[in-house]
Scaffold this active site. Structure first.
Site, PDB file in Angstrom:
ATOM      1  CD  GLU A 118      -2.913   2.884  -5.435  1.00 56.81           C
ATOM      2  OE1 GLU A 118      -1.730   2.563  -5.250  1.00 56.81           O
ATOM      3  OE2 GLU A 118      -3.827   2.055  -5.611  1.00 56.81           O
ATOM      4  NE  ARG A 171      -4.278  -1.339   0.023  1.00 55.33           N
ATOM      5  CZ  ARG A 171      -4.366  -2.386  -0.795  1.00 55.33           C
ATOM      6  NH1 ARG A 171      -3.378  -2.658  -1.620  1.00 55.33           N
ATOM      7  NH2 ARG A 171      -5.451  -3.133  -0.820  1.00 55.33           N
ATOM      8  CG  HIS A 190      -3.114  -1.227  -7.081  1.00 55.53           C
ATOM      9  ND1 HIS A 190      -3.457  -0.483  -5.988  1.00 55.53           N
ATOM     10  CD2 HIS A 190      -3.263  -2.523  -6.695  1.00 55.53           C
ATOM     11  CE1 HIS A 190      -3.811  -1.285  -4.995  1.00 55.53           C
ATOM     12  NE2 HIS A 190      -3.698  -2.528  -5.402  1.00 55.53           N
ATOM     13  CG  ASP A 239       1.621  -2.890  -8.305  1.00 55.16           C
ATOM     14  OD1 ASP A 239       1.612  -2.585  -9.518  1.00 55.16           O
ATOM     15  OD2 ASP A 239       0.664  -3.476  -7.742  1.00 55.16           O
TER      16      ASP A 239
HETATM   17  P1  NAD Z   1      -1.871 -11.197   5.237  1.00 55.82           P
HETATM   18  O1  NAD Z   1      -2.882 -10.688   6.215  1.00 55.82           O
HETATM   19  O2  NAD Z   1      -1.862 -12.648   4.906  1.00 55.82           O
HETATM   20  O3  NAD Z   1      -0.393 -10.820   5.747  1.00 55.82           O
HETATM   21  C1  NAD Z   1      -0.069  -9.579   6.301  1.00 55.82           C
HETATM   22  C2  NAD Z   1       1.050  -9.809   7.333  1.00 55.82           C
HETATM   23  O4  NAD Z   1       1.430  -8.532   7.861  1.00 55.82           O
HETATM   24  C3  NAD Z   1       0.597 -10.676   8.504  1.00 55.82           C
HETATM   25  O5  NAD Z   1       1.542 -11.697   8.754  1.00 55.82           O
HETATM   26  C4  NAD Z   1       0.540  -9.694   9.657  1.00 55.82           C
HETATM   27  O6  NAD Z   1       0.861 -10.286  10.912  1.00 55.82           O
HETATM   28  C5  NAD Z   1       1.614  -8.698   9.251  1.00 55.82           C
HETATM   29  N1  NAD Z   1       1.529  -7.449   9.973  1.00 55.82           N
HETATM   30  C6  NAD Z   1       0.435  -6.880  10.553  1.00 55.82           C
HETATM   31  N2  NAD Z   1       0.785  -5.749  11.195  1.00 55.82           N
HETATM   32  C7  NAD Z   1       2.112  -5.605  11.007  1.00 55.82           C
HETATM   33  C8  NAD Z   1       3.063  -4.639  11.444  1.00 55.82           C
HETATM   34  N3  NAD Z   1       2.701  -3.603  12.200  1.00 55.82           N
HETATM   35  N4  NAD Z   1       4.358  -4.810  11.089  1.00 55.82           N
HETATM   36  C9  NAD Z   1       4.741  -5.870  10.341  1.00 55.82           C
HETATM   37  N5  NAD Z   1       3.893  -6.823   9.907  1.00 55.82           N
HETATM   38  C10 NAD Z   1       2.603  -6.685  10.247  1.00 55.82           C
HETATM   39  O7  NAD Z   1      -2.072 -10.307   3.953  1.00 55.82           O
HETATM   40  P2  NAD Z   1      -1.562 -10.631   2.465  1.00 55.82           P
HETATM   41  O8  NAD Z   1      -2.658 -11.314   1.726  1.00 55.82           O
HETATM   42  O9  NAD Z   1      -0.223 -11.244   2.534  1.00 55.82           O
HETATM   43  O10 NAD Z   1      -1.473  -9.152   1.868  1.00 55.82           O
HETATM   44  C11 NAD Z   1      -0.472  -8.250   2.291  1.00 55.82           C
HETATM   45  C12 NAD Z   1      -0.755  -6.887   1.698  1.00 55.82           C
HETATM   46  O11 NAD Z   1      -0.602  -6.926   0.282  1.00 55.82           O
HETATM   47  C13 NAD Z   1      -2.197  -6.402   1.879  1.00 55.82           C
HETATM   48  O12 NAD Z   1      -2.374  -5.771   3.134  1.00 55.82           O
HETATM   49  C14 NAD Z   1      -2.374  -5.428   0.756  1.00 55.82           C
HETATM   50  O13 NAD Z   1      -2.030  -4.136   1.231  1.00 55.82           O
HETATM   51  C15 NAD Z   1      -1.341  -5.857  -0.276  1.00 55.82           C
HETATM   52  N6  NAD Z   1      -1.952  -6.284  -1.557  1.00 55.82           N
HETATM   53  C16 NAD Z   1      -1.568  -5.647  -2.684  1.00 55.82           C
HETATM   54  C17 NAD Z   1      -2.102  -6.024  -3.923  1.00 55.82           C
HETATM   55  C18 NAD Z   1      -1.669  -5.372  -5.213  1.00 55.82           C
HETATM   56  O14 NAD Z   1      -2.283  -5.615  -6.263  1.00 55.82           O
HETATM   57  N7  NAD Z   1      -0.614  -4.556  -5.225  1.00 55.82           N
HETATM   58  C19 NAD Z   1      -3.061  -7.050  -3.971  1.00 55.82           C
HETATM   59  C20 NAD Z   1      -3.426  -7.688  -2.781  1.00 55.82           C
HETATM   60  C21 NAD Z   1      -2.872  -7.303  -1.576  1.00 55.82           C
END
Ligand code: NAD
Length: 336
Positions: free
Chosen positions: A264, A235, A296, A259
């Site tokens: 954005e 994000r 994105h 990305d």
């Molecule tokens: P997920 O919930 O499986 O994993 C997120 C991880 O971050 C978890 O292990 C959680 O414990 C950890 N976390 C929470 N708070 C934290 C902190 N303060 N410091 C460090 N780590 C922390 O989520 P995911 O499915 O792996 O997705 C991760 C991120 O990817 C999403 O939040 C989203 O922002 C992003 N995403 C981007 C796209 C894209 O197209 N660019 C698409 C989907 C998701």
């Protein structure tokens, strides 16, 4: 059930029409973004399907309810543009797509790494111009690099496994560590300062929360290795873009692949090639030769689109049948 889709693109129409063969809902696709001016289009539709930049604020929700809408199907994981409190007051139910291909996003992060490291964007343009010089294309082996993974959830774990395959050592940081990460070869959890200090490449895979907002800022950048590669597919708000620009200018950040971008909403998911972009920060970022930006698109694989369509249409079916909503979004006072 009749479903009105907002912000629909050709790829949404294709994937949802193909998937709907198994569900049999009546789908109508609008290109317009959902907001208080366009909500009237949904009159007579009990379900509305929206995407990340559609706006379901209080006024929009009231117009939807007047028109007979009872269900919001979010074809995304995030729901930060929905006024959940007002939706609950109006009796609108909501469901989302909590997860879809973690491979899509993790693989895109790796694509950004290789594009930057081997200067593929430069090489591609050069060869098309019959310039076969190698000056300025020098890369480095990923094998043996320290890779910092911030957030070791679904996407972070897939990313870590891929980088392990390149022969990298993995340094993980997570507010809630998972037992699987350290079972990967050459992987250990460390504190965030240690990850920043030791990593040659840092990739962000944690969610945007109040405590992760501007996780990458002037202070944390100063704790990184000189010439570090920074990758953000998570994000935009995780990075203070101005501080990152300063880091690039000071040669602290050697490579940047993103990305996602803080502002954005004003830019991505539309063709602005005929307009003058007013966002000077974005334009400055684009001007650096060691920065690669994609708009994105990390989620954008046919596999992920199929999963998004399947989960969304399952959500609609559950609502239509009055079943418990597996992926319901509910208002909590802490999450307005
Ligand atoms: P997920 O919930 O499986 O994993 C997120 C991880 O971050 C978890 O292990 C959680 O414990 C950890 N976390 C929470 N708070 C934290 C902190 N303060 N410091 C460090 N780590 C922390 O989520 P995911 O499915 O792996 O997705 C991760 C991120 O990817 C999403 O939040 C989203 O922002 C992003 N995403 C981007 C796209 C894209 O197209 N660019 C698409 C989907 C998701």
């Amino acid at each position: 059930m009749k479903v009105a889709f907002f912000s629909s693109k050709s790829y949404d129409r294709e994937s949802f029409k193909a998937t709907n063969v198994d569900y049999g809902h009546e789908l109508t696709f609008f290109e317009a973004q959902l907001n208080c001016d366009t909500a009237i289009l949904a009159k007579g539709y009990p379900a509305v399907c929206m995407f990340v930049n559609d706006i379901a604020d209080a006024k929009t929700l009231e117009i939807l309810v007047e028109g007979g809408t009872k269900f919001l199907a979010l074809r995304s994981a995030g729901y930060n543009t929905v006024n959940l409190k007002r939706a609950q007051e109006l009796g609108i139910k909501m469901a989302r797509v909590p997860a879809y291909s973690p491979y899509a996003v993790a693989e895109h992060a790796v694509a950004l790494i290789l594009t930057l490291n081997r200067r593929l964007y430069r090489a591609y343009n050069r060869v098309r111009d019959d310039n076969f010089s190698l000056e300025g294309l020098l890369g480095f082996d990923l094998n043996g690099c320290n890779v910092g993974v911030v957030g070791t959830g679904k996407i972070g774990m897939v990313f870590a496994k891929i980088m392990q395959g390149f022969g990298c050592s993995l340094l993980g940081y997570d507010a809630y560590p998972n037992s699987q990460f350290e079972t990967l070869g050459n992987a250990k959890y460390v504190s965030l300062p240690e990850l920043l200090k030791e990593s040659d490449i840092i990739s962000l895979h944690c969610p945007l929360l109040p405590e992760t907002h501007y996780l990458i800022n002037g202070d944390t950048i100063s704790g990184m290795k000189d010439g570090v590669m920074l990758i953000n597919t998570s994000r935009g708000g995780l990075m203070d873009t101005r501080a990152v620009i300063d880091g690039i200018k000071a040669h602290k950040i050697g490579y940047l692949g993103i990305d996602v971008y803080e502002q954005e909403d004003e830019l991505f998911f539309q063709d602005l090639s005929d307009t003058i972009i007013q966002d000077e920060t974005f334009q400055l970022l684009q001007s650096f030769s060691n920065v690669v930006i994609t708009a994105h698109q990390a989620f954008f694989t046919c596999n992920a689109l199929e999963q998004i369509a399947n989960t969304t249409l399952t959500n609609v079916t559950e609502f239509a049948k009055g079943e418990t909503l597996t992926n319901e979004v509910v208002y909590k006072p802490s999450n307005p």
